[in-house]
Design a protein around this motif. Structure first.
Motif, PDB file in Angstrom:
ATOM      1  N   LYS A   2       3.830  -2.593  -2.358  1.00  0.00           N
ATOM      2  CA  LYS A   2       2.556  -2.277  -3.268  1.00  0.00           C
ATOM      3  C   LYS A   2       2.542  -1.015  -3.615  1.00  0.00           C
ATOM      4  O   LYS A   2       2.587   0.016  -2.951  1.00  0.00           O
ATOM      5  CB  LYS A   2       1.412  -2.853  -2.316  1.00  0.00           C
ATOM      6  N   LYS A   3       1.982  -0.952  -5.029  1.00  0.00           N
ATOM      7  CA  LYS A   3       1.780   0.510  -5.513  1.00  0.00           C
ATOM      8  C   LYS A   3       0.162   0.598  -5.781  1.00  0.00           C
ATOM      9  O   LYS A   3      -0.425   0.032  -6.342  1.00  0.00           O
ATOM     10  CB  LYS A   3       2.246   0.506  -7.074  1.00  0.00           C
ATOM     11  N   ILE A   4      -0.301   1.357  -4.699  1.00  0.00           N
ATOM     12  CA  ILE A   4      -1.593   1.725  -4.875  1.00  0.00           C
ATOM     13  C   ILE A   4      -2.050   3.108  -5.307  1.00  0.00           C
ATOM     14  O   ILE A   4      -1.266   4.062  -5.223  1.00  0.00           O
ATOM     15  CB  ILE A   4      -2.252   1.643  -3.559  1.00  0.00           C
ATOM     16  N   TYR A  39       2.990   2.307   1.655  1.00  0.00           N
ATOM     17  CA  TYR A  39       2.563   1.892   0.070  1.00  0.00           C
ATOM     18  C   TYR A  39       3.456   3.065  -0.553  1.00  0.00           C
ATOM     19  O   TYR A  39       3.668   4.259  -0.456  1.00  0.00           O
ATOM     20  CB  TYR A  39       1.204   2.032  -0.032  1.00  0.00           C
ATOM     21  N   ASP A  53      -0.434  -0.845  -9.219  1.00  0.00           N
ATOM     22  CA  ASP A  53      -0.898  -2.388  -9.114  1.00  0.00           C
ATOM     23  C   ASP A  53      -2.314  -2.602  -8.413  1.00  0.00           C
ATOM     24  O   ASP A  53      -3.125  -3.486  -8.670  1.00  0.00           O
ATOM     25  CB  ASP A  53       0.030  -3.109  -8.194  1.00  0.00           C
ATOM     26  N   TYR A  54      -2.756  -1.811  -7.811  1.00  0.00           N
ATOM     27  CA  TYR A  54      -3.913  -1.482  -7.234  1.00  0.00           C
ATOM     28  C   TYR A  54      -4.906  -0.378  -7.263  1.00  0.00           C
ATOM     29  O   TYR A  54      -4.068   0.694  -6.820  1.00  0.00           O
ATOM     30  CB  TYR A  54      -3.948  -2.167  -5.596  1.00  0.00           C
ATOM     31  N   ASP A  93      -5.372  -2.985   4.346  1.00  0.00           N
ATOM     32  CA  ASP A  93      -4.834  -4.092   4.963  1.00  0.00           C
ATOM     33  C   ASP A  93      -5.688  -5.186   5.270  1.00  0.00           C
ATOM     34  O   ASP A  93      -5.018  -6.471   4.845  1.00  0.00           O
ATOM     35  CB  ASP A  93      -4.201  -3.555   6.421  1.00  0.00           C
ATOM     36  N   PHE A  96      -5.481  -6.811   1.633  1.00  0.00           N
ATOM     37  CA  PHE A  96      -4.203  -7.623   1.357  1.00  0.00           C
ATOM     38  C   PHE A  96      -4.093  -8.961   2.221  1.00  0.00           C
ATOM     39  O   PHE A  96      -3.506  -9.799   1.838  1.00  0.00           O
ATOM     40  CB  PHE A  96      -3.060  -6.668   1.399  1.00  0.00           C
TER      41      PHE A  96
END
Length: 99
Positions: A2-4, A39, A53-54, A93, A96
């Motif tokens: 995941k790309k944060i 991440y 993404d977030y 976490d 998600f």
């Protein structure tokens, strides 16, 4: 992975600045290093808003333009000020796990 992106910098109208007045909180490399294990992490919303993404946003937070309408993960701002990375990670976490 995941790309944060941690949104810790906002537009002040003329330029950009950290949302935290304390210079100790302005260095976010430790934050990035801690979360990079789990991440794909950015700490530069202005540069990376088109490639994540977030958004991880301190709450409360100055209103900003979420140009790409990305999902926002709100984390208490106090955790950023105290560098409580473990508790910040728990909030991410949990987001998600429930979304």
């Amino acid at each position: 992975m995941k790309k944060i992106c941690f949104v810790l910098t906002v537009s002040t109208g003329i330029n950009y600045g950290s949302i935290f007045a304390n210079p100790r909180v302005r260095n976010n490399e430790d934050l990035k290093d801690y979360f990079s294990k789990d991440y794909d992490v950015s700490i530069n919303y202005i540069r990376d808003k088109d490639s994540v993404d977030y958004l991880v946003v301190p709450n409360p937070f100055t209103p900003f333009d979420n140009e790409n309408n990305l999902p926002i993960i709100q984390v208490p701002a106090k955790l950023f000020m105290t560098n409580d990375f473990e508790e910040i990670k728990n909030h991410i976490d949990n987001y998600f796990a429930t979304n």
